[in-house]
Enzyme design. Sequence first.
Site, PDB file in Angstrom:
ATOM      1  N   GLU A 172      10.460   4.198 -28.728  1.00  0.00           N
ATOM      2  CA  GLU A 172      11.391   5.272 -28.363  1.00  0.00           C
ATOM      3  C   GLU A 172      10.828   6.251 -27.326  1.00  0.00           C
ATOM      4  O   GLU A 172      10.724   7.450 -27.588  1.00  0.00           O
ATOM      5  CB  GLU A 172      11.864   6.011 -29.627  1.00  0.00           C
ATOM      6  CG  GLU A 172      12.533   5.051 -30.610  1.00  0.00           C
ATOM      7  CD  GLU A 172      13.098   5.744 -31.848  1.00  0.00           C
ATOM      8  OE1 GLU A 172      12.922   6.954 -32.002  1.00  0.00           O
ATOM      9  OE2 GLU A 172      13.725   5.041 -32.662  1.00  0.00           O
ATOM     10  N   GLU A 279      15.703  -4.411 -34.329  1.00  0.00           N
ATOM     11  CA  GLU A 279      15.914  -3.686 -35.597  1.00  0.00           C
ATOM     12  C   GLU A 279      17.386  -3.755 -36.016  1.00  0.00           C
ATOM     13  O   GLU A 279      17.950  -2.796 -36.554  1.00  0.00           O
ATOM     14  CB  GLU A 279      15.472  -2.219 -35.458  1.00  0.00           C
ATOM     15  CG  GLU A 279      14.027  -2.080 -35.029  1.00  0.00           C
ATOM     16  CD  GLU A 279      13.492  -0.657 -35.048  1.00  0.00           C
ATOM     17  OE1 GLU A 279      14.148   0.237 -35.637  1.00  0.00           O
ATOM     18  OE2 GLU A 279      12.415  -0.431 -34.468  1.00  0.00           O
TER      19      GLU A 279
HETATM   20  C1  XIL Z   1      12.372   3.649 -40.443  1.00  0.00           C
HETATM   21  C2  XIL Z   1      12.068   2.977 -41.764  1.00  0.00           C
HETATM   22  O1  XIL Z   1      12.976   1.939 -41.958  1.00  0.00           O
HETATM   23  C3  XIL Z   1      12.166   3.983 -42.894  1.00  0.00           C
HETATM   24  O2  XIL Z   1      11.753   3.386 -44.121  1.00  0.00           O
HETATM   25  C4  XIL Z   1      11.299   5.195 -42.579  1.00  0.00           C
HETATM   26  O3  XIL Z   1      11.501   6.176 -43.593  1.00  0.00           O
HETATM   27  C5  XIL Z   1      11.645   5.786 -41.227  1.00  0.00           C
HETATM   28  O4  XIL Z   1      11.531   4.769 -40.243  1.00  0.00           O
HETATM   29  N1  XIL Z   1      13.617   3.136 -35.523  1.00  0.00           N
HETATM   30  C6  XIL Z   1      12.352   2.595 -35.712  1.00  0.00           C
HETATM   31  C7  XIL Z   1      11.872   2.298 -37.083  1.00  0.00           C
HETATM   32  O5  XIL Z   1      11.684   2.240 -34.734  1.00  0.00           O
HETATM   33  O6  XIL Z   1      10.480   2.421 -37.209  1.00  0.00           O
HETATM   34  C8  XIL Z   1      12.562   3.162 -38.102  1.00  0.00           C
HETATM   35  O7  XIL Z   1      12.153   2.723 -39.390  1.00  0.00           O
HETATM   36  C9  XIL Z   1      14.066   3.111 -37.927  1.00  0.00           C
HETATM   37  C10 XIL Z   1      14.470   3.604 -36.573  1.00  0.00           C
END
Ligand code: XIL
Length: 362
Positions: A172, A279
């Site tokens: 990000e 994701e």
């Molecule tokens: C999220 C996890 O799924 C959660 O368990 C944690 O509390 C916060 O992070 N973008 C990303 C991921 O790159 O690392 C994030 O994962 C979700 C959004």
Amino acid sequence: MVSGLIALTACAGNDTPVNARSSGTTTTIAAPSCAKPATCTTRQLADAAGVLFGTAVSLQHLDEPDYQKTLLETFNSVTPENDLKWAAIHPKPGVWNFGPVDDLVAFAEKHHLAVKGHNLLWDQAPPSTSTTPKWVLAIKDPQRLRVVIRDHIATLMGRYRGKIDRWDVVNEPLETLGSAVQKNHFWRVLGNDYIAEVFRIAHAADPRAKLFINESTVEFMPAKAAALVALVKGLVARHVPINGVGIQAHLVSGTVDAARLEQLVGDLEALGVEVAITELDVPATAAVGPLQVQARTYAQALGACFVKRCREVTLWGFTDRYTWIDGAFKKGLAPLPFDVNYRPKPALDAIRQRLAAILPSN
Ligand code: XIL
């Protein structure tokens, strides 16, 4: 790239090695045979299609038999959901908590799964997220911060060399709901060029690993998507060692503009980098026929990848029993292709159809 025909027609034993495409090195995937797509597990379909089909994994669930069984039947790649983030694995200077990632890597080796490293650097602004620990946020001297970043990256990429062959180096880099580079801690201390710097550090730590930028919300923000393309274009033009871009695809609206996503994949690939969906999850928000809308959205997202060269799709979990959406957005949006009892939903069927559609025999 795997030969799907061989994988699908040669009825060899359970340990026939099949090479699924992994961005860094060739990853050997053991693919049991299956005679035709309908009888294949989803993992077999992915292997045969030459696709890395992955899921985020939380170590604490791996001992649950249904969790593990579903995971192994469905995916050929895993990404630690949280255990590799800076605050989790390196919470204090000199203190490392390697255990959970070591365990996941050992599990992956045993079951011939590829592993993606998520992530080396992630700091939002403002406020900083907890994934960058306070002790790092307290470092204001650029030279000191460089030394600390180099140590963090060299330690992790060195420890998992040959086991984790692709990494989200910067997660990000752009503002969540804007198009500018996040003015986060690393930007403030190291300056605008910190992204290029960190990629060079990562490349030096493991020259064979594939290095990715991973970005959110570009699926529905055209200006941010354009900014991502411009950012990557600039890095490539300066020969910064970047190999790929991950599009997170948390499709929080429950739908996706497939043409726009396809365009973004194509624009990035035109720069000479790989593209992965990293994701994917699809909250079932539609009022009418939510499961069908969800299935269609999964199909569209995979289709926008596969219609181009993109051959890597990772879901952010697989069972509605465990999804970050419950905590981050709203409970009960059931964004994943298996329900809370590990029963497949229409979304799984849609995913399987997309994989079957790109088998070499088609
Ligand atoms: C999220 C996890 O799924 C959660 O368990 C944690 O509390 C916060 O992070 N973008 C990303 C991921 O790159 O690392 C994030 O994962 C979700 C959004």
